[in-house]
Write an enzyme that holds these catalytic residues in place. Structure first.
Site, PDB file in Angstrom:
ATOM      1  N   GLY A  99       0.801  -1.210   0.000  1.00  0.00           N
ATOM      2  CA  GLY A  99       0.000   0.000   0.000  1.00  0.00           C
ATOM      3  C   GLY A  99       0.839   1.268   0.000  1.00  0.00           C
ATOM      4  O   GLY A  99       2.067   1.257   0.118  1.00  0.00           O
ATOM      5  N   HIS A 100       0.151   2.394  -0.102  1.00  0.00           N
ATOM      6  CA  HIS A 100       0.820   3.691  -0.205  1.00  0.00           C
ATOM      7  C   HIS A 100       1.587   4.039   1.074  1.00  0.00           C
ATOM      8  O   HIS A 100       1.176   3.722   2.180  1.00  0.00           O
ATOM      9  CB  HIS A 100      -0.173   4.795  -0.533  1.00  0.00           C
ATOM     10  CG  HIS A 100      -1.282   4.960   0.460  1.00  0.00           C
ATOM     11  ND1 HIS A 100      -1.130   5.568   1.672  1.00  0.00           N
ATOM     12  CD2 HIS A 100      -2.579   4.582   0.392  1.00  0.00           C
ATOM     13  CE1 HIS A 100      -2.268   5.584   2.321  1.00  0.00           C
ATOM     14  NE2 HIS A 100      -3.170   4.976   1.566  1.00  0.00           N
ATOM     15  N   ASN A 101       2.748   4.662   0.870  1.00  0.00           N
ATOM     16  CA  ASN A 101       3.608   5.145   1.956  1.00  0.00           C
ATOM     17  C   ASN A 101       4.211   4.038   2.805  1.00  0.00           C
ATOM     18  O   ASN A 101       4.711   4.301   3.904  1.00  0.00           O
ATOM     19  CB  ASN A 101       2.866   6.128   2.858  1.00  0.00           C
ATOM     20  CG  ASN A 101       2.572   7.445   2.161  1.00  0.00           C
ATOM     21  OD1 ASN A 101       1.505   7.614   1.573  1.00  0.00           O
ATOM     22  ND2 ASN A 101       3.522   8.368   2.208  1.00  0.00           N
TER      23      ASN A 101
END
Length: 315
Positions: free
Chosen positions: A228-230
């Protein structure tokens, strides 16, 4: 875009300010000319030191901002950020500079390389590959057929990415109205893949909302993995097929995730931790070890529990 214009777009009370805002960022990383936000109390500690020009936040928290930082008061900061994010979304194509292809690199005829891309030496870019604007690819990289690399991605040296994998697609981020409608939070960060990483087929690595999703040096990622993001994947970690990381999860170095194991978001996993197949992680792991099950527990305890359950079923 001026801060005054932003206030008008979001329906905030009138703010007379000619400050030019050119981007959005986290409280920790924002600088002059950027706007940030507070929607989760766990980040309240970052308010006092932020260098953002303005912050979207609840009125009750405005007094925590440093002198000179302008407060944009909102009852729904996350919704305000989502509505604003589309105005700072990066264009799909933003450069007139022809791509640069290093010596000895081979780009198959059906690959598509956008303007502004830099590809190092001795790379192989196979059929159906897409590389987005402003991306940078190091030396000795192999992108197998139908790999997609979204704009602004950074790929190091000696990286191998297998067919169908997507690097830099949007993270799953939405604000939700009171009527249950979903408002897109545009993802304006990127993905950084360091040297000597191998990523299997049909895996997805989402770009960051702000900043970067990072796959650190030497990590090995199997087929059908979701990152997922980050997220940050530590050096030399191994993620086995169908494992998944929710947004903003940080793995220390040499973490091993077994098949179909997964984490909730905003967690940290200690270096040299092993998660057995189908483990479900809902809290940060601060002490290295081998863990299993859901709820998660030490692997030895999980084995004992399974043995006792088996005995109960015998009666």
């Amino acid at each position: 875009m001026t801060l005054q214009k932003i206030a008008e777009l979001l329906g905030f009370k009138e703010i007379v300010s000619g400050i030019e805002i050119f981007g959005m960022n986290t409280l920790q990383n924002a600088g002059a000319g950027e706007i940030s936000f507070l929607s989760d109390s766990k980040y309240e500690k970052d308010l006092g030191a932020t260098r953002a020009s303005a912050v979207i936040l609840p009125a009750s928290k405005a007094h925590l901002l440093p002198d000179g930082v302008i407060a944009l008061e909102s009852d729904e900061p996350y919704m305000s950020v989502a509505l604003l994010s589309k105005y700072f979304a990066k264009p799909l194509q933003s450069s007139d500079v022809e791509p640069v292809i290093g010596e000895g690199s081979v780009v198959y005829p059906t690959a598509h390389i956008e303007n502004g891309v830099k590809i190092g030496s001795n790379c192989t870019i196979m059929s159906g590959v897409y590389v987005g604007a402003e991306s940078v690819i190091g030396d000795d990289v192999i992108l197998y057929p139908n790999v997609s690399v979204y704009r602004d991605s950074k790929i190091g040296n000696r990286v191998m990415i297998h067919s169908g994998t997507v690097i830099g697609s949007d993270g799953f981020g939405y604000a939700h109205t009171k009527m249950g409608e979903h408002i897109k939070l545009y993802q304006n960060g990127n993905v950084i893949i360091e040297d000597d990483v191998e990523i299997g087929a049909n895996t997805t690595v989402d770009c960051a909302v702000f900043g970067s999703t990072v796959i650190k040096q030497g990590s090995k990622i199997d087929n059908l993995v979701q990152i997922g993001h980050n997220c940050v994947v530590g050096e030399h970690s191994i993620l086995v097929s169908q494992s998944g990381l929710a947004g903003s999860t940080t793995l220390g170095r040499n973490v091993v995730m077994g098949g179909q194991s997964a984490t909730a978001g905003h967690l940290s996993i200690a270096p040299f931790t092993t998660l057995a197949a189908r483990s479900g992680v809902t809290k940060s792991i601060m002490q290295k070890g081998v863990y299993s099950g859901f709820p998660l527990m030490e692997h030895k305890l999980w084995l004992k529990m399974q043995a006792k359950l088996a005995k109960i079923l015998e009666h």
